[in-house]
Design an enzyme around this catalytic site. Structure first.
Site, PDB file in Angstrom:
ATOM      1  N   GLY A  35      11.485  18.349  36.591  1.00  0.00           N
ATOM      2  CA  GLY A  35      10.715  19.094  37.579  1.00  0.00           C
ATOM      3  C   GLY A  35      11.025  20.571  37.503  1.00  0.00           C
ATOM      4  O   GLY A  35      11.446  21.087  36.462  1.00  0.00           O
ATOM      5  N   SER A  36      10.848  21.247  38.606  1.00  0.00           N
ATOM      6  CA  SER A  36      11.006  22.701  38.633  1.00  0.00           C
ATOM      7  C   SER A  36      12.476  23.109  38.573  1.00  0.00           C
ATOM      8  O   SER A  36      13.370  22.345  38.959  1.00  0.00           O
ATOM      9  CB  SER A  36      10.386  23.271  39.910  1.00  0.00           C
TER      10      SER A  36
ATOM     11  N   TRP B 111       4.645  14.414  37.991  1.00  0.00           N
ATOM     12  CA  TRP B 111       3.252  13.979  37.940  1.00  0.00           C
ATOM     13  C   TRP B 111       2.558  14.319  36.632  1.00  0.00           C
ATOM     14  O   TRP B 111       1.514  13.755  36.329  1.00  0.00           O
ATOM     15  CB  TRP B 111       2.457  14.617  39.087  1.00  0.00           C
ATOM     16  N   ASN B 112       3.111  15.235  35.845  1.00  0.00           N
ATOM     17  CA  ASN B 112       2.331  15.743  34.716  1.00  0.00           C
ATOM     18  C   ASN B 112       2.275  14.775  33.537  1.00  0.00           C
ATOM     19  O   ASN B 112       1.278  14.719  32.821  1.00  0.00           O
ATOM     20  CB  ASN B 112       2.850  17.108  34.269  1.00  0.00           C
TER      21      ASN B 112
ATOM     22  N   GLU C  76      15.631  18.186  33.170  1.00  0.00           N
ATOM     23  CA  GLU C  76      14.666  18.929  32.356  1.00  0.00           C
ATOM     24  C   GLU C  76      13.803  19.741  33.310  1.00  0.00           C
ATOM     25  O   GLU C  76      13.064  19.180  34.118  1.00  0.00           O
ATOM     26  CB  GLU C  76      13.794  18.027  31.502  1.00  0.00           C
ATOM     27  N   LEU C  77      13.882  21.064  33.184  1.00  0.00           N
ATOM     28  CA  LEU C  77      13.298  21.942  34.190  1.00  0.00           C
ATOM     29  C   LEU C  77      12.172  22.789  33.583  1.00  0.00           C
ATOM     30  O   LEU C  77      11.475  22.330  32.700  1.00  0.00           O
ATOM     31  CB  LEU C  77      14.414  22.785  34.811  1.00  0.00           C
TER      32      LEU C  77
ATOM     33  N   GLU D 182       6.524  30.926  34.899  1.00  0.00           N
ATOM     34  CA  GLU D 182       5.830  29.764  34.359  1.00  0.00           C
ATOM     35  C   GLU D 182       4.515  29.549  35.107  1.00  0.00           C
ATOM     36  O   GLU D 182       4.481  29.457  36.323  1.00  0.00           O
ATOM     37  CB  GLU D 182       6.707  28.521  34.479  1.00  0.00           C
TER      38      GLU D 182
ATOM     39  N   PRO E 165       8.927   8.078  41.531  1.00  0.00           N
ATOM     40  CA  PRO E 165       7.896   8.810  40.803  1.00  0.00           C
ATOM     41  C   PRO E 165       7.169   9.739  41.758  1.00  0.00           C
ATOM     42  O   PRO E 165       7.176   9.537  42.971  1.00  0.00           O
ATOM     43  CB  PRO E 165       6.964   7.695  40.303  1.00  0.00           C
TER      44      PRO E 165
END
Length: 506
Positions: A221-222, A146-147, A243-244, A375, A171
């Site tokens: 995401g996370s 979402w970012n 990509e975390l 984070e 998405p």
């Protein structure tokens, strides 16, 4: 523009309502996809992918360049959607428009060369003709966050499509309208309908179907979610690019231009309200300029204009979800309760909207505080003093993450030398993140808990392909010809191998 109609879902599907972060008011009712909807999407995608893979790269290029033009022509629509769904400022939303235009142009004009058959050195000079081919994986699953609702949605689909794959994408529901807008434009540009499809729903209900149908999986995401996806991909023996998370450091050397570095730090820490995978959350500043820098940075941060505006009149927007606001609030409260010093911010702003939080700077953060190594993913940065550069590098690297970093100095060569010592997939010198991210000809991704895989560059497209080697052996093979004993053949081959080494042959 009925974007909800682009969701792959059965007629009469249940809906989910998204909200506008600026106000908390309902924004859109979106149909939710079932596991069967996802399976149906993959079935259609497989049929469409065969034709799409046979489509000449030049035609794929034409469609992608038309998409590039449409994104720029209709950017106001995208900016409105991103702000209404995400809460970021218009300036930050515009960066996503430029990112997608650059990415579309790069892969449109690079794909033909990247996918072209390549001659490779054969086993035996002259006698072995070896060629490397690149075939699309098939159907790629993309799960986007979402970012950065345009950059992460369209940006990962573009190279997969240019490589000849079909894409089934989930998405994040909160920002699905922006992703659907990109899909709508891509179809208008000429992409066949079933080549790129979108499904919406929680991972708990459709995640297994997304994994089961994938020939390759791209996830942003996370780290916790990335680990689960990696396990699923490993079980299926398919590739995955992940990509975390990150806890990205910035090192400010003693000779840094303070005024320029302050402006760089504002962008590094507070772009998209800190909800940026590559934003800086830890800052290490040389003792010689620590007092000057922190005072100037705090003063500049307090001057930032915070608010909700569908124009360019504000500097910092809203957080996107109540969960993110809770995390930011908890991290800052924990640090202050345990003795950290507040230099700026530290307060939610419900007078501006339900999810606003002031850009926040802390010093005196210690390992027993949550935000020391966890984070935060919000507009919060902690600043530390250093006297020894080796110590600063060691502390910057004291994290399981390794996504992005930033180094500031007047000496470019020294900055690049420091950058090379930092455990991160991208490091920017005298810039926050845009220099590395915008260099789309170079790979971008993480190390360690920030995940495996890369986007951008050649690898950003080739990861969506299967390499195939075709070796044609002519005249003599690898067994002794008639009339030559194995012993003599062995001596002959040994002589040839020694000669090839003397000649410098690889």
């Amino acid at each position: 523009m009925n974007l909800a109609s682009l969701v792959t879902a059965a007629p009469g599907a249940a809906t989910i309502t998204t909200t506008e972060p600026y106000t908390g008011k309902p924004l859109a009712d979106l149909p939710t996809s079932t596991a069967q909807d996802v399976r149906d999407a993959f079935a259609r995608a497989r049929v469409a992918q065969a034709d799409w893979a046979a489509t000449p790269v030049a035609e794929r290029k034409r469609i992608m360049l038309r998409f590039h033009d449409l994104v720029l022509e209709r950017q106001e629509q995208a900016l409105d959607l991103m702000q209404s769904e995400n809460g970021k400022t218009r300036r930050d939303a515009f960066l996503e428009v430029t990112d997608i235009a650059i990415t579309a142009r790069y892969y449109a004009r690079s794909a033909a060369a990247l996918l072209a058959p390549r001659r490779r050195r054969g086993a035996v000079p002259v006698l072995t003709h070896t060629t490397e081919l690149r075939h699309p994986k098939g159907v790629v699953t993309v799960i986007s966050p979402w970012n950065y609702p345009l950059s992460m949605a369209a940006g990962d689909a573009i190279p997969a499509l240019m490589a000849g794959n079909a894409v089934v994408q989930k998405p994040d529901t909160q920002t699905a309208l922006t992703a659907l807008w990109a899909l709508d434009l891509m179809r208008e540009a000429g992409l066949p309908a079933d080549v790129w499809q979108m499904v919406i729903g929680p991972g708990s209900s459709i995640g297994d179907a997304l994994m089961a149908g994938a020939d390759y999986l791209m996830f942003t995401g996370s780290t916790a979610s990335g680990r689960r996806i990696a396990r699923g991909a490993g079980e299926r023996l398919i590739g995955a690019s992940l990509e975390l998370g990150g806890k990205n450091p910035m090192i400010v050397l003693a000779d840094a231009d303070v005024e320029r570095t302050v402006e760089g730090a504002i962008a590094a820490c507070f772009s998209s309200t800190g909800q940026l995978c590559v934003s800086v959350e830890r800052m290490y500043v040389a003792d010689e300029i620590f007092a000057e820098f922190t005072a100037a940075f705090a003063a500049r941060t307090r001057q930032l204009r915070i608010g909700a505006a569908y124009d360019y009149s504000v500097d910092v927007g809203s957080l996107t979800t109540s969960a993110q606001l809770d995390t930011v609030t908890a991290h800052v409260r924990d640090a202050l309760a345990k003795g950290a010093t507040l230099l700026a911010g530290g307060t939610a702003r419900p007078d501006l909207g339900p999810l606003f939080y002031e850009p926040t700077i802390l010093t005196g953060v210690t390992p027993d505080m949550t935000l020391f190594d966890q984070e935060t993913f919000g507009p919060v940065v902690s600043i530390y003093r250093f006297t020894d550069l080796d110590d600063a590098v060691q502390r910057a690297n004291a994290t399981p993450y390794g996504l992005n970093a930033s180094v500031w100095t007047r000496d470019g060569a020294a900055g690049r030398a420091v950058a090379a010592r930092i455990h991160a997939g991208t490091v920017n010198v005298n810039e926050a993140f845009a220099a590395a991210w915008g260099s789309v000809d170079a790979p971008m991704g993480g190390m360690g808990d920030s995940g495996p895989g890369r986007r951008h560059g050649a690898e950003g497209l080739l990861k969506y392909t299967e390499p195939q080697t075709i070796a044609h052996q002519r005249l003599q093979g690898f067994t002794p010809p008639a009339g030559i004993s194995p012993e003599r053949w062995t001596r002959m081959i040994t002589t040839v191998l020694k000669a090839l080494k003397r000649l410098g042959t690889r």
